[in-house]
Design a protein around this motif. Structure first.
Motif, PDB file in Angstrom:
ATOM      1  N   GLN A  66      37.915  33.071  37.619  1.00 15.44           N
ATOM      2  CA  GLN A  66      39.223  33.686  37.438  1.00 15.44           C
ATOM      3  C   GLN A  66      39.111  34.985  36.635  1.00 15.44           C
ATOM      4  O   GLN A  66      39.738  35.977  36.985  1.00 15.44           O
ATOM      5  N   VAL A  67      38.307  34.980  35.591  1.00 15.05           N
ATOM      6  CA  VAL A  67      38.213  36.135  34.700  1.00 15.05           C
ATOM      7  C   VAL A  67      37.306  37.220  35.265  1.00 15.05           C
ATOM      8  O   VAL A  67      37.601  38.407  35.148  1.00 15.05           O
ATOM      9  N   LEU A  68      36.201  36.815  35.862  1.00 12.34           N
ATOM     10  CA  LEU A  68      35.215  37.767  36.381  1.00 12.34           C
ATOM     11  C   LEU A  68      34.965  37.519  37.870  1.00 12.34           C
ATOM     12  O   LEU A  68      33.859  37.133  38.250  1.00 12.34           O
ATOM     13  N   PRO A  69      35.949  37.737  38.734  1.00 10.83           N
ATOM     14  CA  PRO A  69      35.755  37.410  40.154  1.00 10.83           C
ATOM     15  C   PRO A  69      34.682  38.261  40.825  1.00 10.83           C
ATOM     16  O   PRO A  69      33.996  37.783  41.718  1.00 10.83           O
ATOM     17  N   HIS A  70      34.508  39.490  40.383  1.00  8.86           N
ATOM     18  CA  HIS A  70      33.510  40.355  41.016  1.00  8.86           C
ATOM     19  C   HIS A  70      32.085  39.920  40.709  1.00  8.86           C
ATOM     20  O   HIS A  70      31.176  40.224  41.458  1.00  8.86           O
ATOM     21  N   LEU A  71      31.890  39.177  39.629  1.00  8.52           N
ATOM     22  CA  LEU A  71      30.543  38.705  39.298  1.00  8.52           C
ATOM     23  C   LEU A  71      30.207  37.389  39.970  1.00  8.52           C
ATOM     24  O   LEU A  71      29.044  37.036  40.115  1.00  8.52           O
ATOM     25  N   SER A  72      31.223  36.627  40.387  1.00  2.21           N
ATOM     26  CA  SER A  72      30.954  35.326  41.014  1.00  2.21           C
ATOM     27  C   SER A  72      30.700  35.457  42.509  1.00  2.21           C
ATOM     28  O   SER A  72      30.165  34.553  43.119  1.00  2.21           O
TER      29      SER A  72
END
Length: 112
Positions: free
Chosen positions: A94-100
């Motif tokens: 949720q917080v870092l969607p671009h990293l997941s």
């Protein structure tokens, strides 16, 4: 990349770039939140057990309660480090969607 065993914490200021530092800080916060959540859940279960315990039960003695609370905290921390409940992973998505998301795994990159 630094090759360390999984349980060895890396100091947050030794990360080479800002994105890795933010990811490390977010991961640390998410794992701590998961530990807090698990500890609260275990505490509520213990409170229910204590409410139903007899007066002469080991659960009603204060010294036993303190030791069990300490042990519950350690169990919660261990479970959170393993991400056993998956709460930290969901928070990070949720917080870092671009990293997941990896470019190979995203559906839009397969359509092109």
């Amino acid at each position: 990349m630094i090759d360390l065993p999984q349980n060895t914490p890396v100091p947050l200021d030794n990360k080479p770039d800002a994105e890795a530092r933010v990811k490390a800080q977010a991961t640390d916060a998410a794992v701590k939140f998961e530990a807090f959540f698990i500890k609260q859940m275990i505490s509520q279960m213990r409170a229910g057990t204590r409410a139903l315990a007899d007066e002469d039960s080991a659960d009603s003695k204060r010294v036993n309660q303190d030791m069990l609370d300490l042990a519950d905290g350690l169990v919660a921390d261990a479970l959170a480090q393993q991400r056993a409940f998956g709460i930290a992973d969901l928070m990070l998505k949720q917080v870092l969607p671009h990293l997941s998301e990896s470019p190979a795994a995203s559906p839009s990159s397969k359509e092109r």
